[in-house]
Design an enzyme around this catalytic site. Structure first.
Site, PDB file in Angstrom:
ATOM      1  N   GLN A   1       0.816  -1.213   0.000  1.00 36.42           N
ATOM      2  CA  GLN A   1       0.000   0.000   0.000  1.00 36.42           C
ATOM      3  C   GLN A   1       0.856   1.272   0.000  1.00 36.42           C
ATOM      4  O   GLN A   1       2.054   1.225   0.274  1.00 36.42           O
ATOM      5  CB  GLN A   1      -0.905   0.003   1.231  1.00 36.42           C
ATOM      6  CG  GLN A   1      -0.162  -0.216   2.550  1.00 36.42           C
ATOM      7  CD  GLN A   1      -0.931  -1.068   3.543  1.00 36.42           C
ATOM      8  OE1 GLN A   1      -2.156  -1.133   3.492  1.00 36.42           O
ATOM      9  NE2 GLN A   1      -0.233  -1.716   4.464  1.00 36.42           N
TER      10      GLN A   1
ATOM     11  N   HIS B   1      -8.594   2.619  19.731  1.00 33.88           N
ATOM     12  CA  HIS B   1      -7.779   1.526  20.268  1.00 33.88           C
ATOM     13  C   HIS B   1      -8.293   1.033  21.614  1.00 33.88           C
ATOM     14  O   HIS B   1      -8.292  -0.164  21.885  1.00 33.88           O
ATOM     15  CB  HIS B   1      -6.308   1.967  20.341  1.00 33.88           C
ATOM     16  CG  HIS B   1      -5.716   2.185  18.979  1.00 33.88           C
ATOM     17  ND1 HIS B   1      -5.098   3.345  18.592  1.00 33.88           N
ATOM     18  CD2 HIS B   1      -5.703   1.381  17.888  1.00 33.88           C
ATOM     19  CE1 HIS B   1      -4.705   3.241  17.327  1.00 33.88           C
ATOM     20  NE2 HIS B   1      -5.063   2.068  16.871  1.00 33.88           N
TER      21      HIS B   1
ATOM     22  N   GLU C   1       0.891  -8.489  11.497  1.00 37.12           N
ATOM     23  CA  GLU C   1       0.674  -7.392  10.542  1.00 37.12           C
ATOM     24  C   GLU C   1       1.351  -7.771   9.232  1.00 37.12           C
ATOM     25  O   GLU C   1       2.545  -8.068   9.217  1.00 37.12           O
ATOM     26  CB  GLU C   1       1.263  -6.094  11.126  1.00 37.12           C
ATOM     27  CG  GLU C   1       1.588  -5.006  10.125  1.00 37.12           C
ATOM     28  CD  GLU C   1       0.383  -4.442   9.372  1.00 37.12           C
ATOM     29  OE1 GLU C   1      -0.541  -3.945  10.021  1.00 37.12           O
ATOM     30  OE2 GLU C   1       0.392  -4.516   8.117  1.00 37.12           O
TER      31      GLU C   1
ATOM     32  N   ASP D   1      -7.817  -5.723  13.675  1.00 32.72           N
ATOM     33  CA  ASP D   1      -7.606  -4.279  13.511  1.00 32.72           C
ATOM     34  C   ASP D   1      -7.153  -4.060  12.068  1.00 32.72           C
ATOM     35  O   ASP D   1      -5.998  -3.744  11.801  1.00 32.72           O
ATOM     36  CB  ASP D   1      -6.529  -3.837  14.512  1.00 32.72           C
ATOM     37  CG  ASP D   1      -6.332  -2.332  14.523  1.00 32.72           C
ATOM     38  OD1 ASP D   1      -7.052  -1.624  13.804  1.00 32.72           O
ATOM     39  OD2 ASP D   1      -5.435  -1.871  15.254  1.00 32.72           O
ATOM     40  N   SER D   2      -8.074  -4.261  11.156  1.00 37.37           N
ATOM     41  CA  SER D   2      -7.691  -4.322   9.738  1.00 37.37           C
ATOM     42  C   SER D   2      -8.039  -3.044   9.002  1.00 37.37           C
ATOM     43  O   SER D   2      -8.786  -2.201   9.485  1.00 37.37           O
ATOM     44  CB  SER D   2      -8.427  -5.474   9.070  1.00 37.37           C
ATOM     45  OG  SER D   2      -9.787  -5.143   8.951  1.00 37.37           O
TER      46      SER D   2
ATOM     47  N   ASP E   1      -9.846  -1.361   5.489  1.00 38.87           N
ATOM     48  CA  ASP E   1     -11.154  -1.608   4.864  1.00 38.87           C
ATOM     49  C   ASP E   1     -11.097  -2.900   4.036  1.00 38.87           C
ATOM     50  O   ASP E   1     -10.012  -3.353   3.679  1.00 38.87           O
ATOM     51  CB  ASP E   1     -11.507  -0.436   3.931  1.00 38.87           C
ATOM     52  CG  ASP E   1     -11.498   0.893   4.669  1.00 38.87           C
ATOM     53  OD1 ASP E   1     -11.642   0.890   5.908  1.00 38.87           O
ATOM     54  OD2 ASP E   1     -11.341   1.935   3.997  1.00 38.87           O
TER      55      ASP E   1
HETATM   56  N1  SAM Z   1      -7.363   1.611  12.764  1.00 36.40           N
HETATM   57  C1  SAM Z   1      -7.329   1.371  11.394  1.00 36.40           C
HETATM   58  C2  SAM Z   1      -8.548   1.701  10.606  1.00 36.40           C
HETATM   59  O1  SAM Z   1      -9.588   1.060  10.797  1.00 36.40           O
HETATM   60  O2  SAM Z   1      -8.479   2.607   9.794  1.00 36.40           O
HETATM   61  C3  SAM Z   1      -6.665   0.099  11.027  1.00 36.40           C
HETATM   62  C4  SAM Z   1      -5.223   0.329  11.287  1.00 36.40           C
HETATM   63  S1  SAM Z   1      -4.046  -0.839  10.938  1.00 36.40           S
HETATM   64  C5  SAM Z   1      -2.812   0.264  10.295  1.00 36.40           C
HETATM   65  C6  SAM Z   1      -4.590  -1.839   9.575  1.00 36.40           C
HETATM   66  C7  SAM Z   1      -3.496  -2.798   9.100  1.00 36.40           C
HETATM   67  O3  SAM Z   1      -4.060  -4.024   8.643  1.00 36.40           O
HETATM   68  C8  SAM Z   1      -2.653  -2.269   7.921  1.00 36.40           C
HETATM   69  O4  SAM Z   1      -1.384  -1.899   8.385  1.00 36.40           O
HETATM   70  C9  SAM Z   1      -2.597  -3.461   6.945  1.00 36.40           C
HETATM   71  O5  SAM Z   1      -1.316  -3.670   6.392  1.00 36.40           O
HETATM   72  C10 SAM Z   1      -3.050  -4.628   7.831  1.00 36.40           C
HETATM   73  N2  SAM Z   1      -3.614  -5.772   7.108  1.00 36.40           N
HETATM   74  C11 SAM Z   1      -4.469  -5.762   6.064  1.00 36.40           C
HETATM   75  N3  SAM Z   1      -4.746  -7.025   5.669  1.00 36.40           N
HETATM   76  C12 SAM Z   1      -4.042  -7.863   6.499  1.00 36.40           C
HETATM   77  C13 SAM Z   1      -3.916  -9.273   6.593  1.00 36.40           C
HETATM   78  N4  SAM Z   1      -4.555 -10.096   5.754  1.00 36.40           N
HETATM   79  N5  SAM Z   1      -3.121  -9.780   7.571  1.00 36.40           N
HETATM   80  C14 SAM Z   1      -2.463  -8.960   8.430  1.00 36.40           C
HETATM   81  N6  SAM Z   1      -2.532  -7.608   8.369  1.00 36.40           N
HETATM   82  C15 SAM Z   1      -3.326  -7.066   7.425  1.00 36.40           C
END
Ligand code: SAM
Length: 275
Positions: free
Chosen positions: A31, A62, A106, A155-156, A158
């Site tokens: 990304q 959080h 992550e 905590d993913s 979209d």
């Molecule tokens: N608080 C945030 C929001 O809702 O806007 C989410 C924050 S956190 C930075 C989301 C993270 O999920 C991203 O850094 C992304 O790289 C990670 N992510 C997405 N798909 C994933 C997967 N399949 N396994 C692990 N991490 C994942």
């Protein structure tokens, strides 16, 4: 010249934050990662053009993602966070003295590295000795760990790209297998105003795997519509009333035992999304 950083939230809505400067920009394997210094919300992390974290309001998200499920468990010893590379959710998880091990899974190592450098107040929990940081796909990771966790927090980003599978029924079935008896799963489930379809999808996925499901809300000024949802699931009843003293020992700014209880009062328009 004024610098405005905008999130385009659909054809007719934008959120713009006037900013001092762009602190970091890169395109990782997964990304576009941007960190900006805004005038009213402090530093902000954006992924693929969407605000993920700002220093001013991140505590609400959080705390509500971590503490409601952890306080609902009598002894949350092993906790898994999927996504959440900024470290904010883990920071809240390690406030619980019962936690012996907290794993952050992550997918994008660059998110963790950038947040350690530019958002240290958010990423601080990543350095706790009980925390193990893994850079793996949470979907594959969960399949390989049966009966391993007391609480799993999703905590993913979209539901696009690598996060799509984190919203599916098969993923929640895998979460159930990865939980110990009495375990709890909880996910961020987007905005009831803007993403009613996602709120519904997560709710159905949780319900397909667990007998109990709780949808609850919190205000998030920098997320689309300013109102956000979380969905928890378990095969045990999620308590409405939790230990006030245990909650007070977390030293939180948003979550309290009273806020926990209030989370069970769901406004009818949101309840209608998941009926
Ligand atoms: N608080 C945030 C929001 O809702 O806007 C989410 C924050 S956190 C930075 C989301 C993270 O999920 C991203 O850094 C992304 O790289 C990670 N992510 C997405 N798909 C994933 C997967 N399949 N396994 C692990 N991490 C994942």
């Amino acid at each position: 010249m004024e610098l405005w950083i905008e999130e385009i939230q659909g054809q007719d809505v934008r959120l713009g934050l006037r900013s001092k400067t762009v602190l970091h920009r890169e395109v990782s394997e997964f990304q576009e990662i941007l960190v900006v210094d805004t005038l009213s919300y402090g530093r902000a992390l954006m992924l693929d053009g969407t605000f993920q974290v700002t220093e001013k309001d991140e505590f609400v998200y959080h705390e509500m993602l971590a503490h409601l499920p952890l306080m609902s468990h009598p002894a949350p010893r092993r906790v898994l966070v999927i996504g959440g590379g900024d470290g904010g959710t883990i920071r809240e998880v390690v406030r619980h003295p019962e936690v012996e091990e907290a794993i952050l899974c992550e997918i994008d190592p660059r998110v963790t590295a950038v947040c350690r450098e530019y958002l240290p107040s958010v990423a601080s929990g990543l350095s706790d000795p009980r925390v193990k940081v893994l850079h793996e796909d949470g979907i594959a990771y969960i399949e390989q760990h049966e009966g391993a966790f007391d609480v799993i927090l999703i905590d993913s980003t979209d539901p696009v790209g690598p996060a799509v599978g984190l919203y599916s029924e098969s993923f929640y079935a895998a979460c159930k297998r990865a939980l110990r008896p009495g375990g709890i799963v909880c996910a961020q489930s987007e905005s009831p105003f803007v993403n009613g379809d996602v709120v519904r999808r997560v709710s159905l996925s949780v319900k397909s795997a667990f007998s109990q499901r709780l949808l609850y809300l919190a205000p998030l000024p920098t997320y689309p519509s300013g109102l956000w949802s979380f969905t928890a699931g378990s095969d045990h009843e999620l308590p409405r009333v939790v230990d006030k003293e245990r909650a007070a020992r977390l030293f939180t700014r948003y979550y309290t035992a009273a806020v926990h209880e209030a989370a069970f009062a769901l406004p009818p328009f949101a309840a209608a999304l998941v009926e």
